[in-house]
Write an enzyme that holds these catalytic residues in place. Sequence first.
Site, PDB file in Angstrom:
ATOM      1  N   TYR A   1      -6.269 -10.958  -7.481  1.00 39.89           N
ATOM      2  CA  TYR A   1      -7.488 -10.577  -7.851  1.00 39.89           C
ATOM      3  C   TYR A   1      -8.704 -11.419  -7.991  1.00 39.89           C
ATOM      4  CZ  TYR A   1      -5.142  -5.983  -9.300  1.00 39.89           C
ATOM      5  OH  TYR A   1      -4.690  -4.785  -9.315  1.00 39.89           O
TER       6      TYR A   1
ATOM      7  N   HIS B   1      -1.629  -9.824  -3.188  1.00 41.14           N
ATOM      8  CA  HIS B   1      -2.623  -8.995  -4.031  1.00 41.14           C
ATOM      9  C   HIS B   1      -3.189  -9.821  -5.247  1.00 41.14           C
ATOM     10  CE1 HIS B   1      -3.730  -5.300  -6.104  1.00 41.14           C
ATOM     11  NE2 HIS B   1      -2.776  -4.680  -5.134  1.00 41.14           N
TER      12      HIS B   1
ATOM     13  N   HIS C   1       3.184  -0.077  -2.877  1.00 41.21           N
ATOM     14  CA  HIS C   1       3.707  -1.165  -2.946  1.00 41.21           C
ATOM     15  C   HIS C   1       5.202  -1.885  -3.112  1.00 41.21           C
ATOM     16  CE1 HIS C   1      -0.526  -2.296  -3.086  1.00 41.21           C
ATOM     17  NE2 HIS C   1      -0.779  -2.198  -4.423  1.00 41.21           N
TER      18      HIS C   1
ATOM     19  N   ASN D   1       0.874  -1.300   0.108  1.00 42.03           N
ATOM     20  CA  ASN D   1       0.095  -0.063   0.257  1.00 42.03           C
ATOM     21  C   ASN D   1       0.792   1.163   0.125  1.00 42.03           C
ATOM     22  OD1 ASN D   1      -2.258   1.721   0.367  1.00 42.03           O
ATOM     23  ND2 ASN D   1      -3.347  -0.048   0.996  1.00 42.03           N
ATOM     24  N   ARG D   2       0.154   2.351   0.322  1.00 40.29           N
ATOM     25  CA  ARG D   2       0.910   3.795   0.140  1.00 40.29           C
ATOM     26  C   ARG D   2       1.696   4.514   1.368  1.00 40.29           C
ATOM     27  NH1 ARG D   2      -3.444   3.090  -3.029  1.00 40.29           N
ATOM     28  NH2 ARG D   2      -3.190   3.582  -5.170  1.00 40.29           N
TER      29      ARG D   2
ATOM     30  N   GLN E   1      -7.210  -3.894   2.709  1.00 36.62           N
ATOM     31  CA  GLN E   1      -7.861  -3.256   1.626  1.00 36.62           C
ATOM     32  C   GLN E   1      -8.638  -3.742   0.674  1.00 36.62           C
ATOM     33  OE1 GLN E   1      -6.152  -0.181   1.399  1.00 36.62           O
ATOM     34  NE2 GLN E   1      -6.780   0.670  -0.616  1.00 36.62           N
TER      35      GLN E   1
ATOM     36  N   ASP F   1     -11.530   1.467  -2.729  1.00 38.43           N
ATOM     37  CA  ASP F   1     -10.141   1.147  -2.876  1.00 38.43           C
ATOM     38  C   ASP F   1      -9.702   1.783  -1.484  1.00 38.43           C
ATOM     39  OD1 ASP F   1      -7.620   0.863  -3.324  1.00 38.43           O
ATOM     40  OD2 ASP F   1      -7.533   2.302  -5.070  1.00 38.43           O
TER      41      ASP F   1
ATOM     42  N   GLU G   1      -6.796  -7.364   0.400  1.00 34.49           N
ATOM     43  CA  GLU G   1      -5.440  -7.417   0.798  1.00 34.49           C
ATOM     44  C   GLU G   1      -5.450  -7.142   2.406  1.00 34.49           C
ATOM     45  OE1 GLU G   1      -3.456  -4.324  -1.858  1.00 34.49           O
ATOM     46  OE2 GLU G   1      -5.619  -4.455  -2.832  1.00 34.49           O
TER      47      GLU G   1
HETATM   48  C1  BGC Z   1      -4.402  -0.205  -4.465  1.00 38.35           C
HETATM   49  C2  BGC Z   1      -5.067   0.474  -5.660  1.00 38.35           C
HETATM   50  C3  BGC Z   1      -3.841  -0.180  -6.750  1.00 38.35           C
HETATM   51  C4  BGC Z   1      -3.810  -1.560  -6.890  1.00 38.35           C
HETATM   52  C5  BGC Z   1      -2.820  -2.019  -7.962  1.00 38.35           C
HETATM   53  C6  BGC Z   1      -4.115  -1.623  -4.776  1.00 38.35           C
HETATM   54  O1  BGC Z   1      -3.505  -2.206  -3.506  1.00 38.35           O
HETATM   55  O2  BGC Z   1      -4.947   0.149  -3.154  1.00 38.35           O
HETATM   56  O3  BGC Z   1      -5.022   1.851  -5.524  1.00 38.35           O
HETATM   57  O4  BGC Z   1      -4.377   0.616  -8.236  1.00 38.35           O
HETATM   58  O5  BGC Z   1      -3.530  -1.662  -5.675  1.00 38.35           O
HETATM   59  O6  BGC Z   1      -1.638  -1.264  -7.793  1.00 38.35           O
END
Ligand code: BGC
Length: 383
Positions: free
Chosen positions: A218, A216, A145, A119-120, A319, A282, A348
Site C-alpha cells: 500500500y 500487495h 487472495h 484477487n478474486r 489492480q 478497485d 497490484e
Molecule cells: C482488492 C480489494 C481488497 C484488498 C484487500 C485488493 O486487491 O481488490 O477489494 O479489499 O485487496 O484485501
Amino acid sequence: MDMNFKALTALVISGGTLLASCNNNTAPKEESKDSTATAATAGPRSFGQADGQEVLQYTLKNANGMEVKILNYGGTITDIITPDKQGQKGNVVLSYESLDGYQQKGQPYFGALVGRYANRIANAKFTLDGKEYKLAANNNGNTLHGGLKGFDKVVWTATPAGDSSLQLVYTSKDGEEGYPGNLQATVVYTLTPDNALQISYKATTDKATPINLTNHAYFNLSAGKDSTILGHELSLKASKYTPVNDKLIPTDKLDPVKGTPMDFNTAKKVGADIGKVNGGYDHNWVLDKKDGELETIATLYDPTSGRFMEVATTQPGIQFYTGNFLDGTLTGTRGGQKYVKNGALCLETQHFPDSPNQPSFPSVILKPGETFAQTTVYKFSVK
Ligand code: BGC
C-alpha cells in the site's frame, strides 16, 4: 522506457548466481536495535514467531541509502525508505510496529506476497480438465487472495544475496487451500543501484493449477505526512479495464476507459474523479503492452514530497485499489498512524481477476514442465 533494464537484468542474473546458501536457522541475527548498522555487519532482525518458525526481517540497501525491509512471513515488505525532494527519508508503504499487526484478523495484506491466486475467483470454485475444485469463500462468497491461509500468511525460506537481494521460496502442497498440485514458488526481491525494487516471481507445479502472484504493498508517497493519496497523480497505460459486478467479479467484458473516470492515460489526481466511481477504484486495468514484456505501465507522483514512482511489469493487468476498505480501525500501525479510507493505494500487477472461470481472459493455468514467471519493478526518484 526510462528504466535501465539492461543493467537491471545483468544485476538480477548475477544476483541469482550469487545467492548464498545459508538458511534461516544459521543466519546471523541482529541483536542491536541500531537501525543505522550496515547490512555488511547486521543480519536479519528477529520479528517474532509464526507456525513455530522464527520470523526475520531482512534489510536490502543500496549505495544511495535507499532501504527496503522484508519479512520471511508472507514475503512482506514492511518498509520502502526513499528520500523526498528535500532529501528527507521516509517509509512510503503502510506497515505495522510488529508481527501482531500483520497477523490481526482482517489485515488487508499490507506489503505481502499474494497467492496462489491473487484477487478474486467467483463463487470460490473453478473447473480444470473436467474436475471441479472448491476453494474457501472468504469474500462475499468468492475466494480472495489465495483463501484462508494464502501465501501472505506462511513463512517462506529466505536466502539473502549480499546487501541488495533476497530470495524467498515457498512450497504449497497439493490440495492446500483447495488448489491442485505441489507448487514451488520462488520470489526474488532486488534493490538496484538506481533505486528500483525488482520483484521476480517463478513457479513450477506437478499438476495443472491456476496461478496469479503479486505483491500487495500500500503506497503513500508522502511517507505519513498526508493522510490520503487523493492528491497523488497517477498514470496508467491502459485503454481498457475489466468492469465488475457488485461483488467485484469481472463481467466478461473489456470496456474502454476513454471518456470515463477510469481513464488515467494522461496523469491525473487520484481524487479527481474518484467520487464518480461507486466505492472508489478497485478494478483491473488491461495494460496496453505486449504480453510477457517488461514495460513501464504506471507512474505515481506526490507533488508535495516530490516522490515519483514508475511501475514496470511483464503482466497483462494491474489492480488499482484506493484503500476503500481502510477505515482507521487497524491496530498496531507504525507510529500509531490512523490508516483512513484512501490512506494509501495498491498497484497490484497481475492476471485478470477470476480468469480460471473466464475463458476469454488470458490463461492462468500452469502445467507440469512449464515455469510461471512474472517480473515487476517499482522505481523511485524525485522531481
Ligand atoms: C482488492 C480489494 C481488497 C484488498 C484487500 C485488493 O486487491 O481488490 O477489494 O479489499 O485487496 O484485501
